[in-house]
Design a protein around this motif. Structure first.
Motif, PDB file in Angstrom:
ATOM      1  N   SER A 195       0.843  -1.191   0.000  1.00 34.59           N
ATOM      2  CA  SER A 195       0.000   0.000   0.000  1.00 34.59           C
ATOM      3  C   SER A 195       0.881   1.245   0.000  1.00 34.59           C
ATOM      4  CB  SER A 195      -0.926   0.010   1.215  1.00 34.59           C
ATOM      5  OG  SER A 195      -0.231   0.401   2.388  1.00 34.59           O
ATOM      6  N   SER A 197      -6.544  -1.251   2.338  1.00 32.80           N
ATOM      7  CA  SER A 197      -5.131  -1.063   2.015  1.00 32.80           C
ATOM      8  C   SER A 197      -4.221  -1.988   2.810  1.00 32.80           C
ATOM      9  CB  SER A 197      -4.726   0.395   2.248  1.00 32.80           C
ATOM     10  OG  SER A 197      -4.826   0.737   3.616  1.00 32.80           O
ATOM     11  N   MET A 238     -12.084   0.645  -1.590  1.00 34.32           N
ATOM     12  CA  MET A 238     -10.991   0.056  -2.342  1.00 34.32           C
ATOM     13  C   MET A 238      -9.753   0.937  -2.247  1.00 34.32           C
ATOM     14  SD  MET A 238     -12.029   0.705  -6.340  1.00 34.32           S
ATOM     15  CE  MET A 238     -13.461  -0.364  -6.155  1.00 34.32           C
ATOM     16  N   SER A 239      -8.610   0.315  -2.500  1.00 35.14           N
ATOM     17  CA  SER A 239      -7.326   1.006  -2.462  1.00 35.14           C
ATOM     18  C   SER A 239      -6.584   0.693  -3.748  1.00 35.14           C
ATOM     19  CB  SER A 239      -6.509   0.553  -1.247  1.00 35.14           C
ATOM     20  OG  SER A 239      -5.251   1.188  -1.209  1.00 35.14           O
ATOM     21  N   LEU A 240      -6.160   1.740  -4.450  1.00 34.68           N
ATOM     22  CA  LEU A 240      -5.402   1.598  -5.694  1.00 34.68           C
ATOM     23  C   LEU A 240      -4.037   2.259  -5.520  1.00 34.68           C
ATOM     24  CD1 LEU A 240      -8.199   2.626  -8.222  1.00 34.68           C
ATOM     25  CD2 LEU A 240      -7.396   0.302  -7.776  1.00 34.68           C
ATOM     26  N   PRO A 277       1.601  -2.560  -9.808  1.00 37.61           N
ATOM     27  CA  PRO A 277       0.339  -2.049  -9.279  1.00 37.61           C
ATOM     28  C   PRO A 277       0.000  -2.709  -7.944  1.00 37.61           C
ATOM     29  CG  PRO A 277      -0.098  -3.768 -10.877  1.00 37.61           C
ATOM     30  CD  PRO A 277       1.402  -3.639 -10.787  1.00 37.61           C
ATOM     31  N   HIS A 278      -0.885  -2.085  -7.212  1.00 36.77           N
ATOM     32  CA  HIS A 278      -1.469  -2.681  -6.009  1.00 36.77           C
ATOM     33  C   HIS A 278      -2.962  -2.372  -6.008  1.00 36.77           C
ATOM     34  CE1 HIS A 278      -2.358  -3.768  -1.893  1.00 36.77           C
ATOM     35  NE2 HIS A 278      -2.819  -2.555  -1.669  1.00 36.77           N
ATOM     36  N   PHE A 279      -3.753  -3.395  -5.712  1.00 36.82           N
ATOM     37  CA  PHE A 279      -5.202  -3.215  -5.659  1.00 36.82           C
ATOM     38  C   PHE A 279      -5.761  -4.030  -4.495  1.00 36.82           C
ATOM     39  CE2 PHE A 279      -9.390  -5.042  -6.552  1.00 36.82           C
ATOM     40  CZ  PHE A 279     -10.152  -3.885  -6.631  1.00 36.82           C
ATOM     41  N   SER A 304      -7.265  -8.852  -2.755  1.00 34.71           N
ATOM     42  CA  SER A 304      -6.094  -8.011  -3.016  1.00 34.71           C
ATOM     43  C   SER A 304      -5.275  -8.622  -4.133  1.00 34.71           C
ATOM     44  CB  SER A 304      -5.225  -7.853  -1.754  1.00 34.71           C
ATOM     45  OG  SER A 304      -4.663  -9.088  -1.357  1.00 34.71           O
TER      46      SER A 304
END
Length: 432
Positions: free
Chosen positions: A36, A54, A70-72, A116-118, A133
């Motif tokens: 994150s 996150s 959500m966390s991008l 990327p992180h999702f 995730s």
């Protein structure tokens, strides 16, 4: 000269080298710490005790009482590395020994990457939540070039793991949350290595191995919430990797030319289990202190089993367990702005007696800063910078080619590695 025996020796050596790289690429220096964006900004201190989507990678219990959202994030890391020869020798049949020669030092071997992180969380009722995730927990990509001094260890390599985690969590009591997750890991790898012909000055042969596979694991975690403090623990299981691929050996000249071939090669190995414990403590209404320890159990990786030409051989590994420590702080400047920072010490599990150029690793310090801006009550923009400094270290390895045959040739690698890295990240958290 029995070319069948040489082919078997070449295949086992090449497959073993690739999977040794896969194991060591999971080590501290090559685990991808960019998860994150908020966490990176405090050097991943206290993530196992944080709440919301996150923090899902670190602890499946993190979503039990967090909001729907959500966390991008997107991370870019620039690695700056230098590899220097320190009298690496090649010993031919009969005992004649020469320096390997080649370009030294070699700079910028470790290639930059963008990852990327999702993560997303969805509560059900007042006590339950599910989440997902997507992250790249391990990544290594190098390119020494065919003319470098390290070519008999590695010409180029790639090991990349994409992890998808599905999780569920529950508020078990007023203060205790529990979570459980399943992970699916997609591993892609290739490994190119120069092979010496039998004569100083002769052009090298080239071994090229590719492999991939899906493998699975699980996670479990808990969080205890008190008035000003949250404690968190989590466990990530070892992952039993089963990879399938192919091996091509070309460019060998007489009397080895009959050993050039192409064939399938399979391998299996385990990557580490980890236990993480952390705390977040509200020192004041505006300031939160964070701490985290990650213990990596590398004892699960005792051998790499390689199947080639109808036989299986176990290649010993000598990993040691390790523990990283991180501390950090978050401070609210206003209702809109939060700043943060942190420091992490991350020791390598690779032993001093076996550290290869292609899977270089050493103890490192990480220094991080970050900030968040609440653009709207439900939307927060995050940014972070993290600088990693690797301890200068020696590279030591012994590569045996055509082992057990009259053509047996040995390369005694002796070198030095120094490097650092800078990561920049930006992300968006959205609750709805």
């Amino acid at each position: 000269m029995r070319h069948h025996d040489i082919r078997i020796a070449c295949g086992l050596a090449a497959a073993g080298a690739l999977l040794a790289g896969a194991g060591q690429a999971s080590a501290s220096g090559f685990g991808v710490t960019e998860v994150s964006v908020e966490g990176l900004g405090r050097a991943n201190s206290g993530e196992v005790a944080d709440t919301g989507a996150s923090a899902l990678f670190w602890n499946p219990a993190a979503i039990a009482r967090g909001p729907r959202g959500m966390s991008l994030g997107i991370h870019h890391r620039n690695d700056s590395t230098t590899f220097s020869d320190n009298a690496t020798n090649i010993v031919y049949p009969g005992g004649a020994s020469f320096g390997v020669g080649g370009i030294s030092p070699v700079d910028e071997v470790s290639q930059d990457f963008t990852a990327p992180h999702f993560a997303a969380a969805l509560p059900f009722g007042d006590r339950f939540a599910v989440g997902v995730s997507v992250h790249k927990p391990y990544r290594l990509r190098t390119d020494f070039g065919a003319g470098s001094w390290a070519r008999y260890d590695t010409v180029r390599s790639k090991i990349e793991v994409l992890e998808i985690q599905g999780a569920a969590a529950i508020q078990a009591t007023e203060w205790l949350d529990l979570g459980f997750g399943l992970t699916a890991n997609k591993t892609d790898a290739y490994y190119d290595q120069a092979y010496p012909n039998l004569g100083a000055g002769m052009a090298d042969g080239l071994s090229q191995l590719t492999a991939d596979g899906w493998n699975y694991g699980w996670t479990a975690g808990a969080q205890a919430h008190f008035e000003r403090m949250t404690l968190g623990v989590s466990y990530r299981s070892k992952v039993e990797h089963e990879l399938e691929g192919g091996l091509v050996l070309s460019g060998l000249q007489a009397p080895l030319n009959g050993a050039n071939f192409a064939a399938p090669a399979d391998a299996s190995f385990n990557t580490r289990a980890t236990f993480t414990a952390g705390v977040r403590f509200d020192l004041t209404d505006a300031t939160t202190l964070n701490g985290q320890v990650v213990y990596s159990d590398w004892s699960v990786n005792q051998t790499i089993d390689v199947t080639f030409a109808g036989m299986t051989v176990g290649i010993p590994q000598r990993f040691k367990d390790s523990a990283s420590v991180a501390v950090g702080v978050d401070h609210d400047l206003s209702e809109m702005w939060t700043v943060r920072g942190g420091v992490q010490y991350d020791p390598t599990p690779t032993p001093d007696s076996l550290r290869e150029p292609g899977v270089f690793d050493s103890d490192r310090w990480v220094f991080a800063v970050g900030a968040s801006a609440r653009l709207q009550p439900a939307v927060t923009l995050n940014g972070a910078l993290a600088y990693s400094r690797f301890k200068d270290t020696h590279l030591v390895d012994i590569d045996t080619f055509y082992g057990g045959t009259p053509a047996q040739t040995t390369v005694l690698t002796n070198g030095r590695f120094e490097g650092d890295a800078l990561a920049a990240s930006v992300g968006l958290d959205w609750t709805f």
